[in-house]
Design a protein around this motif. Structure first.
Motif, short mmCIF file in Angstrom:
data_model
loop_
_atom_site.label_atom_id
_atom_site.label_comp_id
_atom_site.label_asym_id
_atom_site.label_seq_id
_atom_site.Cartn_x
_atom_site.Cartn_y
_atom_site.Cartn_z
N VAL A 127 14.43 15.33 11.25
CA VAL A 127 13.12 14.66 11.34
C VAL A 127 12.27 14.90 10.09
N LEU A 128 12.76 15.71 9.14
CA LEU A 128 12.00 15.98 7.91
C LEU A 128 12.46 15.04 6.82
N ARG A 129 11.55 14.19 6.37
CA ARG A 129 11.88 13.24 5.30
C ARG A 129 12.11 13.98 3.99
N ALA A 130 13.09 13.52 3.22
CA ALA A 130 13.46 14.25 2.00
C ALA A 130 13.43 13.37 0.76
N THR A 131 12.73 12.26 0.81
CA THR A 131 12.69 11.37 -0.35
C THR A 131 11.50 11.67 -1.24
N THR A 132 10.66 12.59 -0.86
CA THR A 132 9.50 12.94 -1.68
C THR A 132 9.03 14.33 -1.29
N GLY A 133 8.06 14.85 -2.01
CA GLY A 133 7.46 16.13 -1.67
C GLY A 133 8.35 17.32 -1.98
N ASP A 134 8.07 18.46 -1.29
CA ASP A 134 8.74 19.72 -1.59
C ASP A 134 10.25 19.64 -1.40
N LEU A 135 10.70 19.01 -0.32
CA LEU A 135 12.14 18.95 -0.06
C LEU A 135 12.88 18.26 -1.20
N HIS A 136 12.32 17.16 -1.65
CA HIS A 136 12.94 16.41 -2.74
C HIS A 136 12.97 17.26 -4.00
N THR A 152 18.27 10.96 3.00
CA THR A 152 16.85 10.67 3.24
C THR A 152 16.18 11.69 4.14
N THR A 153 16.95 12.62 4.72
CA THR A 153 16.39 13.65 5.57
C THR A 153 16.81 15.03 5.06
N PHE A 158 20.85 19.05 3.12
CA PHE A 158 21.56 20.31 3.39
C PHE A 158 23.06 20.07 3.47
N ALA A 159 23.46 19.03 4.20
CA ALA A 159 24.89 18.74 4.35
C ALA A 159 25.53 18.37 3.02
N SER A 160 24.81 17.62 2.19
CA SER A 160 25.37 17.24 0.89
C SER A 160 25.55 18.46 -0.01
N LEU A 161 24.67 19.46 0.13
CA LEU A 161 24.79 20.68 -0.66
C LEU A 161 25.89 21.60 -0.14
N ALA A 162 26.28 21.43 1.12
CA ALA A 162 27.28 22.31 1.72
C ALA A 162 28.64 22.18 1.05
N GLY A 163 28.88 21.05 0.41
CA GLY A 163 30.17 20.86 -0.26
C GLY A 163 30.19 21.33 -1.69
N GLU A 164 29.09 21.94 -2.17
CA GLU A 164 29.03 22.36 -3.57
C GLU A 164 29.27 23.86 -3.70
#
Length: 495
Positions: A127-136, A152-153, A158-164
């Motif tokens: 539910v946390l948008r990730a296209t702007t602000g601190d998360l982005h 976008t969330t 988090f999931a995209s970073l899990a593979g790095e």
């Protein structure tokens, strides 16, 4: 590094089954794989990525062939990533590919965390948008590049970073999670901190953090730096064509993302800039905050009126860039002349400590050349006002060369001829205002405001306003675009 041989718990097993089913459905629905050529290319790319051939899938139904490929890849440590990379190569940025990439990212979450319960986070982070602000911003700082467009969330990030792989001793996905608790409810934040403590102990990160406190500390977030950097460079031996490169920067640390290079004729530079600016604005549509445009130019083009390049050229009300953005120029020659960089850094440091009472401005005498300027430059000077524009063969060109070799981070000139006292008074006044504020870092903003006031004048009076035709070269030696990360060149010189 975390152990990868943990046995998944029942919830993780159920989640993996769901992901596998969704991945099969997404692959079966992908339009790029529907025809024979697309499917054949996919299998070829998958074999190249895996480093071994894909077992024969026979002539059964398309859906069954997809299942066989997924089953084979699910047994390989790099199998699911290879599926994602192969599809993304064939059909980048499509909604079909985005769905496949998200499935593969979630597969990595289950693989990485095995018997640790992290799946409860999905509901909290989705539910946390990730296209702007601190998360982005955090994702860019951790990944050292822009986040994938399909994320976008916070959960998808988090999931995209899990593979790095781990950087600075800690997995990127954990570094991301460490910043999340303040964004959650008190109960969820406390549960996440407990999870991080468990993972830290299990993966022996506590000892690492004790030995590397500076690397593991989460810094206070400064204001974002938002820049669009556009560079013109002569293309080969063709005197009329240029290679136009650009970088986008929206983060708290300097890590610009390079876009595609373009080869264009000099007559098409303005239209190309308009395309790049529009593209950047579309990517930044959900951001808030100011954007600065800087042009890195070869010295013969430093007087090109890039701040007057118009936005939305097809509009009957096309307006110059200077109305919307602070615009300044940088010297491509100095960026590439590393023998000048030591004195440049010395002057830049002097800029940071300058005070109102200091003699920071050097106003070049009319007709003075490079030797005269360098001999008369004081050690505390960080800004120079040229006596005339730095056009080919002019005194202004020689003065600019002297200023660049002497490391001056700021050089100003005016495209119209002004008496020496008037031009020096204008610059000195801006310097004083900047130093009374936050320091010389504000100088480009003062120039931008002066230009906007000129454009706000009645057209009949605009020509006489000092803001009409003022140019600032503003060079930070710590912000050097990475030439090694070159993107593909698109197009030939357009006539």
């Amino acid at each position: 590094m975390p152990e990868t041989d943990q046995q998944p718990n029942a919830e993780a097993i159920a989640h993996r089954r769901r992901i596998r089913k969704e991945l099969i459905q997404a692959l079966a629905a992908a339009s790029v794989l529907q025809d024979a050529d697309g499917w054949s290319l996919f299998l070829q790319e998958l074999s190249l990525t895996l480093g071994s051939g894909v077992p024969a899938v026979g002539h059964s139904s398309f859906h069954v062939r997809v299942i066989k490929v997924v089953n084979h890849c699910s047994r390989r440590a790099d199998g699911m990533r290879s599926i994602a990379e192969s599809v993304n190569l064939l059909d980048p940025e499509s909604t079909d590919t985005a769905a496949i990439l998200r499935c593969v990212d979630e597969w990595h979450v289950v693989d990485l965390f095995a018997d640790v319960d992290v799946l409860w986070l999905r509901e909290e982070l989705q539910v946390l948008r990730a296209t702007t602000g601190d998360l982005h911003r955090w994702a860019i700082e951790i990944r050292m590049t822009e986040q994938p467009g399909y994320c976008t969330t916070a959960w998808q990030l988090f999931a995209s970073l899990a593979g790095e792989n781990a950087s600075e001793g800690v997995l990127p996905c954990l570094r991301f999670l460490e910043r999340i608790p303040p964004l959650l409810s008190a109960a969820a934040g406390a549960r996440l901190r407990e999870l991080l403590a468990t993972l830290s102990n299990r993966w022996e990160l506590a000892d690492y953090r004790a030995e590397h406190p500076a690397e593991s500390a989460v810094p206070a977030a400064p204001a974002d730096m938002a820049y669009l950097i556009i560079q013109f460079d002569k293309y080969g031996g063709d005197g009329d064509s240029y290679l136009v490169s650009h970088w986008r920067q929206w983060a708290t640390v300097w890590q610009p993302v390079r876009g595609e290079d373009r080869r264009v004729l000099e007559s098409d530079l303005e239209a190309t800039v308009v395309e790049i600016v529009a593209e950047a604005e579309r990517r930044w549509a959900e951001h808030m905050g100011p954007v600065t445009i800087e042009f890195i130019l070869p010295d013969p083009l430093l007087d090109l009126p890039v701040e007057e390049f118009r936005r939305e050229l097809q509009s009957v009300e096309a307006t110059p860039l200077a109305i919307k953005y602070p615009v300044y120029v940088r010297s491509l020659n100095r960026l590439r002349s590393t023998e000048w960089h030591r004195v440049w850094r010395n002057r830049w440091q002097r800029r940071a400590t300058a005070r109102v009472a200091d003699h920071v401005v050097h106003c070049a005498a009319d007709g003075s050349g490079a030797v005269q300027v360098e001999a008369s430059l004081g050690g505390g000077a960080v800004v120079m006002m040229l006596s005339e524009p730095p056009q080919l063969g002019s005194a202004g060109e020689r003065q600019l060369l002297a200023g660049l070799r002497a490391g001056l981070p700021a050089v100003l000139w005016h495209r119209r001829t002004y008496p020496r006292p008037q031009r020096c008074e204008t610059v000195t006044s801006m310097i004083r205002d900047a130093l009374l504020g936050s320091g010389l870092a504000e100088l480009p903003i003062h120039v931008a405001e002066l230009r906007k006031r000129a454009w706000g004048e009645d057209p009949a009076q605009r020509h006489y306003h000092v803001g009409n035709g003022i140019v600032i070269l503003w060079d930070d030696p710590d912000r050097l675009p990475d030439r090694a990360a070159a993107g593909p060149i698109t197009g030939e010189a357009r006539g």
